[in-house]
Structure formats: C-alpha cells, structure tokens
Design an enzyme around this catalytic site. Structure first.
Site, short mmCIF file in Angstrom:
data_model
loop_
_atom_site.label_atom_id
_atom_site.label_comp_id
_atom_site.label_asym_id
_atom_site.label_seq_id
_atom_site.Cartn_x
_atom_site.Cartn_y
_atom_site.Cartn_z
N ALA A 62 37.22 40.69 42.31
CA ALA A 62 37.69 42.07 42.35
C ALA A 62 38.00 42.44 43.80
CB ALA A 62 36.63 43.00 41.77
N GLN A 104 42.98 40.14 41.39
CA GLN A 104 42.49 41.26 40.61
C GLN A 104 42.34 42.47 41.54
OE1 GLN A 104 38.33 41.81 39.12
NE2 GLN A 104 39.28 41.52 37.11
N TYR A 186 33.80 49.99 36.12
CA TYR A 186 34.39 50.42 37.39
C TYR A 186 35.40 51.54 37.12
CZ TYR A 186 31.86 46.35 38.99
OH TYR A 186 30.86 45.45 39.25
#
Length: 361
Positions: A62, A104, A186
């Site tokens: 991420a 990502q 998230y």
C-alpha cells in the site's frame, strides 16, 4: 496446459500468468529526511526476487498518496518526485524479469499513524512520537486508536486529487497496473461501510452516497491513467457483520459496487475481506475468501482476483480452471517461498521460462 499459467490480457497489458504477488507492507522505509517513504534496497529485493520467482504481476505494498495517508511512518509513498524516481529502478527490473509492475495507491484513513507491527502491534503513535492526526469519513476511532478528524467536503476533494497525482507519478515511475486500495478498513473502505461512515451529507447514508468517494477516486485515477493500461480496485467484500445485527459492508454491496466500478473504467476487482471491524468473527480457512470473488465474477462479468490462504498449486489451479476467479494473489505464501510460481508450475507439469543466469539449475 495449466490454466494458472495461461496469460491474461487486460486492456493493452498481457500478464504472463495468473499467479500474482499481493501487496504486503514491509514497514521498512525511512520515516524522516529526504528519503522519507522512499523505496530502498529492501523493497528492491522484496519485489524483484518475486519477479524472478515467476509471479506474473508484482504489486507494491500500500503506497500512500500523502504523508498522512501512510499506515505507519515506515510505509512507502508516492507524493513527490524523489519517491517517483526511486521506484523506476524497481519497475525496470521487474519488467526485465518478465513480470508486470503494479502499484497499490492507498490512504490509511483512521487506521493511519501506527507503529510497525513488530514494535507495538495495533497501537497508534502519538504526535510526540512521530504520529499525526488521522482522517476519516466520521470521527469514529478504530479499536483503541485516537478518533480521526472528520473530512470536510473540501478535504475530500483534496484527497481525490492526491490519488490522481499519485497515479500520474506512478505512470512516470514505470508502473503498468494501478490498483486503488478500497479494502481492509482504510479510507476508501471507511467511506463504503455504514460501520465507519455515519455522515449525513452526500457521502453518507445511502449505499449510493457511501460509494461516492470510491467512485470519485476511481474517476480521478482513470482520467490520468492511460486508456491502454488496466486499473484494479481492491475491495473488502464483507465486514463479516451480516449475522450480528450491526450495520456493515456486505457481499451483495460489493456486487453492486463492482457494477459501478466496471462502468467507471475498473478492469479487475481484487476481492479480499475484513479489516474494518477489530473484533469481527472471520471463518478463516483455505480459500475462505474465494466465494466473494466468484459472486462478483458471476453477477457482473468483471474479472476478479481471489486471495486468502491460497497456498497449494493444485488449489490455485482449481480456482482458475473452475472459473471461480481469473487470477490468484499470493501474500504470505510468497514471503515463505519467493519461487512459489516456479515450484507450482513444476507441480502442474508446466515449465516457466528460466532466467539465463539460473537456467542451468
């Protein structure tokens, strides 16, 4: 021929096989100075070795679109040119090894500002120890974390723009696939779920309103991401609250979202689950998340990737050959064995091309 090792073409990109590397945070970037959130030698070897190991798609961890979007201060980001340039070394090697480099793009929302898990798992870092004020759709804390600041509509527009700018940098860095992180509690997931979104404006309440932020992010990224390159979306297909009486995101909500994502230019849904409810009762077992991917594929026609305790070559082959998913994303299994795709190919009587340096083995 093994279905797991058949190529898959999405838009103008052909992925050499369907055994892919899932995003996995390494908590190994510098947390201050000019190299803050910048990939280093650890990230290079982590991603490059799995490309040599035969994974068809290599997705970064991420990667935050802003400093406050990091999960921890040791996470990667792509909000400045220094970070962008550092990624080029990685994407060039991944492509040379025969894999496709993907990134990502993420914002951690209310689950940001934490320590690395091996330091103090689950604890939020206070400001006097390098932490920061977190952001969310509503001022509801995750577990024992401090409450986030509720985003104003103007701030929401800023975050949407940050996703677009990060996508532009990702393109300049050489990535060929971009994925919007809409899972695991998230920020994008926080907006989607009524468990974490209690807003009463145009971004809360109805499912249509709760999907608004996710679709605005997708539209902003798709507007700058070239037509010939695929865009993915990672979703937590359920909050695992269906049987509790507590409002949450559900599998059928994911199907409805997938239809919208497809109309907004998303090419594949990466279907995970959970992460938004700290005490959710999750029935973890081999392949336990695959049915959620299958439901999206069957009800929308959108290509999907399945994740979650997929560890055995024949298990992975069955998921693809039976039409339950178009690809599998491997996480912990690739940490244990960076060459899992090569070993899986051999187990399935398929031979992957060897790098010339290793061909004699």
């Amino acid at each position: 021929m093994s279905k797991l090792f058949e190529p898959l073409t999405l838009r103008g990109v052909t992925l050499p096989n369907r055994a892919w590397m899932a995003p996995m945070c390494q908590y190994s970037a510098a947390s201050e100075g000019p190299d803050t959130a910048t990939p280093n030698d650890w990230h290079f070897q982590h991603l490059a070795s799995r490309a040599v190991g035969g994974a068809g798609l290599i997705l970064t961890e991420a990667t935050a679109v802003s400093p406050e979007g990091r999960i921890s201060s040791a996470d990667l980001g792509i909000w400045n040119e220094h970070q962008q340039q550092a990624f080029r070394r990685i994407t060039a090697f991944v492509e040379a090894a025969g894999a496709v480099p993907g990134i990502q793009l993420a914002h951690a929302g209310r689950k940001a500002s934490v320590n690395a898990p091996w330091v103090d798992r689950g604890s939020a870092v206070p400001a006097d120890r390098g932490g920061w004020q977190t952001l969310g759709p509503s001022p509801l804390p995750f577990d024992s974390h401090p409450a986030p600041a509720e985003l104003t509509t103007d701030q929401i527009a800023v975050v949407v723009r940050q996703f677009a700018e990060a996508a532009e940098r990702a393109l300049a860095a050489g990535f060929k696939v971009a994925e919007v992180h809409g899972a695991h509690g998230y920020l994008v997931h926080e907006f989607l779920s009524p468990y974490s979104n209690t807003r009463t404006d145009g971004y809360g309440g109805s499912l249509e309103n709760r999907m608004r932020f996710a679709l605005e992010v997708v539209d902003a990224v798709r507007a700058v991401w070239p037509e010939e390159l695929p865009l993915f979306f990672r979703s937590s297909a359920t909050d695992w609250l269906e049987d509790t009486g507590t409002p949450g995101w559900t599998g059928q909500d994911t199907v409805r979202l997938a239809k919208e994502l497809q109309a907004h230019g998303v090419d594949l849904l990466d279907a995970s689950t959970g992460g938004n409810v700290p005490d959710a009762d999750i029935p973890v077992a081999p392949g336990y998340q695959v049915p959620f991917a299958t439901a999206v594929r069957e009800q929308t026609g959108l290509p999907v990737a399945a994740v979650g305790l997929i560890t055995d070559p024949h298990q992975a082959e069955s998921v693809i050959a039976s039409g339950r998913a178009d690809a599998v994303l491997l996480g912990r299994q690739l940490l244990r064995d960076p060459y899992w795709p090569r070993h899986a190919a051999r187990a399935l009587d398929h031979e992957l091309p060897s790098t010339p340096q290793y061909a004699r083995a």
